[in-house]
Motif scaffolding. Structure first.
Motif, PDB file in Angstrom:
ATOM      1  N   UNK A 148      -9.852  -9.669   4.843  1.00 53.02           N
ATOM      2  CA  UNK A 148     -10.173  -8.854   3.683  1.00 53.02           C
ATOM      3  C   UNK A 148      -9.080  -9.058   2.653  1.00 53.02           C
ATOM      4  N   UNK A 149      -9.436  -8.918   1.396  1.00 55.66           N
ATOM      5  CA  UNK A 149      -8.531  -9.191   0.284  1.00 55.66           C
ATOM      6  C   UNK A 149      -8.533  -7.953  -0.603  1.00 55.66           C
ATOM      7  N   UNK A 150      -7.388  -7.307  -0.720  1.00 55.32           N
ATOM      8  CA  UNK A 150      -7.339  -5.997  -1.377  1.00 55.32           C
ATOM      9  C   UNK A 150      -6.356  -5.988  -2.532  1.00 55.32           C
ATOM     10  N   UNK A 151      -6.773  -5.381  -3.630  1.00 57.93           N
ATOM     11  CA  UNK A 151      -5.925  -5.275  -4.825  1.00 57.93           C
ATOM     12  C   UNK A 151      -5.147  -3.966  -4.794  1.00 57.93           C
ATOM     13  N   UNK A 152      -3.837  -4.070  -4.998  1.00 57.03           N
ATOM     14  CA  UNK A 152      -2.994  -2.888  -5.100  1.00 57.03           C
ATOM     15  C   UNK A 152      -3.108  -2.280  -6.498  1.00 57.03           C
ATOM     16  N   UNK A 153      -2.756  -1.005  -6.660  1.00 57.75           N
ATOM     17  CA  UNK A 153      -2.686  -0.435  -8.016  1.00 57.75           C
ATOM     18  C   UNK A 153      -1.752  -1.259  -8.907  1.00 57.75           C
ATOM     19  N   UNK A 154      -2.024  -1.251 -10.179  1.00 60.70           N
ATOM     20  CA  UNK A 154      -1.310  -2.134 -11.112  1.00 60.70           C
ATOM     21  C   UNK A 154       0.203  -1.968 -11.090  1.00 60.70           C
ATOM     22  N   UNK A 155       0.688  -0.781 -10.740  1.00 59.88           N
ATOM     23  CA  UNK A 155       2.140  -0.568 -10.752  1.00 59.88           C
ATOM     24  C   UNK A 155       2.841  -1.217  -9.556  1.00 59.88           C
ATOM     25  N   UNK A 156       2.063  -1.768  -8.634  1.00 57.89           N
ATOM     26  CA  UNK A 156       2.658  -2.370  -7.441  1.00 57.89           C
ATOM     27  C   UNK A 156       2.398  -3.870  -7.401  1.00 57.89           C
ATOM     28  N   UNK A 157       2.916  -4.583  -8.370  1.00 57.52           N
ATOM     29  CA  UNK A 157       2.760  -6.024  -8.413  1.00 57.52           C
ATOM     30  C   UNK A 157       3.638  -6.740  -7.396  1.00 57.52           C
ATOM     31  N   UNK A 158       4.761  -6.104  -7.004  1.00 53.82           N
ATOM     32  CA  UNK A 158       5.625  -6.721  -5.993  1.00 53.82           C
ATOM     33  C   UNK A 158       5.070  -6.398  -4.613  1.00 53.82           C
ATOM     34  N   UNK A 159       4.115  -7.214  -4.185  1.00 50.59           N
ATOM     35  CA  UNK A 159       3.421  -6.933  -2.927  1.00 50.59           C
ATOM     36  C   UNK A 159       4.320  -7.117  -1.707  1.00 50.59           C
ATOM     37  N   UNK A 160       5.362  -7.954  -1.821  1.00 47.21           N
ATOM     38  CA  UNK A 160       6.302  -8.082  -0.709  1.00 47.21           C
ATOM     39  C   UNK A 160       6.971  -6.739  -0.414  1.00 47.21           C
ATOM     40  N   UNK A 161       7.317  -5.993  -1.458  1.00 47.05           N
ATOM     41  CA  UNK A 161       7.909  -4.671  -1.256  1.00 47.05           C
ATOM     42  C   UNK A 161       6.967  -3.754  -0.484  1.00 47.05           C
ATOM     43  N   UNK A 162       5.691  -3.801  -0.833  1.00 51.60           N
ATOM     44  CA  UNK A 162       4.700  -2.952  -0.162  1.00 51.60           C
ATOM     45  C   UNK A 162       4.557  -3.359   1.306  1.00 51.60           C
ATOM     46  N   UNK A 163       4.516  -4.665   1.556  1.00 46.85           N
ATOM     47  CA  UNK A 163       4.374  -5.158   2.929  1.00 46.85           C
ATOM     48  C   UNK A 163       5.552  -4.693   3.790  1.00 46.85           C
ATOM     49  N   UNK A 164       6.758  -4.825   3.263  1.00 42.22           N
ATOM     50  CA  UNK A 164       7.934  -4.415   4.030  1.00 42.22           C
ATOM     51  C   UNK A 164       7.958  -2.897   4.217  1.00 42.22           C
ATOM     52  N   UNK A 165       7.551  -2.138   3.212  1.00 43.52           N
ATOM     53  CA  UNK A 165       7.528  -0.681   3.311  1.00 43.52           C
ATOM     54  C   UNK A 165       6.501  -0.221   4.348  1.00 43.52           C
ATOM     55  N   UNK A 166       5.298  -0.804   4.307  1.00 48.39           N
ATOM     56  CA  UNK A 166       4.274  -0.437   5.281  1.00 48.39           C
ATOM     57  C   UNK A 166       4.735  -0.755   6.702  1.00 48.39           C
ATOM     58  N   UNK A 167       5.424  -1.871   6.862  1.00 46.79           N
ATOM     59  CA  UNK A 167       5.902  -2.246   8.194  1.00 46.79           C
ATOM     60  C   UNK A 167       6.955  -1.269   8.697  1.00 46.79           C
ATOM     61  N   UNK A 168       7.925  -0.954   7.873  1.00 49.42           N
ATOM     62  CA  UNK A 168       9.060  -0.148   8.335  1.00 49.42           C
ATOM     63  C   UNK A 168       8.727   1.340   8.433  1.00 49.42           C
ATOM     64  N   UNK A 169       7.857   1.815   7.552  1.00 50.33           N
ATOM     65  CA  UNK A 169       7.557   3.247   7.575  1.00 50.33           C
ATOM     66  C   UNK A 169       6.315   3.561   8.406  1.00 50.33           C
TER      67      UNK A 169
END
Length: 394
Positions: free
Chosen positions: A323-344
């Motif tokens: 699946x391919x999902x678009x983040x809200x526009x304020x979250x263009x740095x998807x690496x940050x989101x990936x690391x945050x989801x993993x750690x939290x």
């Protein structure tokens, strides 16, 4: 005093492999669940594994084999191509996985400085293969924003205006990372455009059996078309490393050039793995489709988990395992989101920027049985709900 030796610029300028970064993240986060790597949760058929056991002590298993693959497997693959893919004018080379097959093709078809075409979102390993072989003019074409079908009009205009025309156009069907597929009329049009302008069309069919909702996979053939296939996903043979190239038989010298490359890199694919692949083929495509049909349950769980992003934010899933999902526009740095989801939230996915699309996420629904997918989906949903409500809470 002499100067220090240098590492090749083409390698230094190749983007780092995203899956190596993801694997490191998985090792660092205790009890994390992965929806990241493109794998399936099943193993090869038990009947095939039982048969291959008898070959372990055979002397030929420990020797080099024919560079292009053992005869019995290649003959079986030709029959499979005729029956299932409607490819009647193709020869076969067996490779150590489809990725190695793609590198063979880049070395055979491209010179350093050539231009090539990919479509966003593209498969990151193929992008790296172009970079590390000196192909730096990588033209990235758009896909339809709703379907992710490759933009054939853009391709025709690009091949017309680029002098000389791009050497290779490549697509993955169905798509990695998008999970979308290329309908037969569009695939044929891409082929016709490439033929008109003297470009090779390379199609990766790794997920040929991974089609859902009544959709059908198709192939095209021609003296300018090369098709790639893989045993990794269909038969759960990721670690056995077997893929194959179906290249046009009528192109003089093509096979001889591929043999030069094959002999230099692996010499031959692993012999024991090729025997397992042959035994898997004997099970027939029905064995694969029987495994694949249950993935729609995983897909449904993850579509629901992604629902906080909004209905129109989630695409793909018609084919492959993504699946391919678009983040809200304020979250263009998807690496940050990936690391945050993993750690939290202890769930790991792949950032879309690795495929040329910042602000997106790739989620795999093939790697876990349903019960484990449900746990991962719940973690992902909670993470996205928190992200949207409160941001990346530490």
């Amino acid at each position: 005093m002499g100067s220090s030796p240098k590492i090749a610029i083409r390698t230094l300028e190749t983007v780092p492999p995203v899956m190596v970064q993801i694997q490191k993240l998985l090792r660092e986060v205790k009890d994390a669940i992965s929806l990241a790597q493109g794998v399936v949760y099943w193993r090869p058929p038990k009947q095939a594994l039982d048969k291959v056991k008898a070959f372990v002590f055979e002397p030929q298993i420990s020797r080099y084999g024919a560079d292009e693959g053992i005869v019995d497997l290649r003959e079986a693959l030709i029959r499979k191509l005729h029956k299932e893919n409607k490819l009647y004018k193709s020869s076969v080379m067996v490779t150590a996985g489809a990725n190695q097959g793609f590198v063979n093709l880049v070395l055979a078809l491209c010179d350093a400085g050539d231009s090539v075409v990919m479509f966003a979102p593209y498969y990151f390993s193929f992008y790296m293969a172009f970079q590390m072989t000196g192909v730096t003019k990588i033209l990235v074409g758009p896909g339809d924003p709703m379907t992710f079908y490759p933009d054939a009009d853009w391709l025709e205009q690009t091949l017309k205006e680029t002098k000389p025309p791009p050497k290779v156009v490549t697509v993955v069907n169905p798509g990695n990372p998008s999970g979308a597929y290329v309908p037969e009329p569009i695939l044929k049009r891409l082929s016709d455009i490439c033929s008109d302008y003297g470009s090779w069309l390379v199609v990766d069919n790794t997920y040929e059996y991974f089609m859902y909702d009544g959709l059908k996979h198709s192939c095209v053939e021609g003296n300018h078309v090369v098709n790639l296939f893989s045993f990794s996903k269909a038969y759960g043979m990721m670690g056995w490393r077997v893929g194959y190239i179906a290249y046009p038989s009528e192109v003089e010298g093509f096979g001889a050039q591929l043999l030069k490359i094959q002999d230099t890199i692996p010499i031959c694919p692993p012999i024991i793995s090729q025997h397992l692949a042959l035994f898997c083929l004997e099970m027939g495509p029905e064995w694969v489709t029987d495994q694949v049909k249950d993935l729609v349950k995983n897909r449904a769980l993850l579509i629901e988990a992604l629902s906080p992003l909004g209905k129109d934010a989630v695409k793909g899933g018609q084919g492959a395992i993504y699946l391919w999902a678009k983040l809200p526009n304020q979250y263009q740095n998807d690496f940050d989101i990936v690391y945050w989801l993993a750690r939290r939230h202890k769930v790991v996915i792949v950032p879309g920027s690795a495929s040329g699309c910042p602000g997106y996420l790739r989620i795999s629904f093939g790697g876990l049985p349903k019960a484990e997918t449900a746990v991962a989906a719940e973690r992902l949903r909670k993470g996205l709900e928190e992200l949207l409500a409160e941001g990346m809470v530490q």
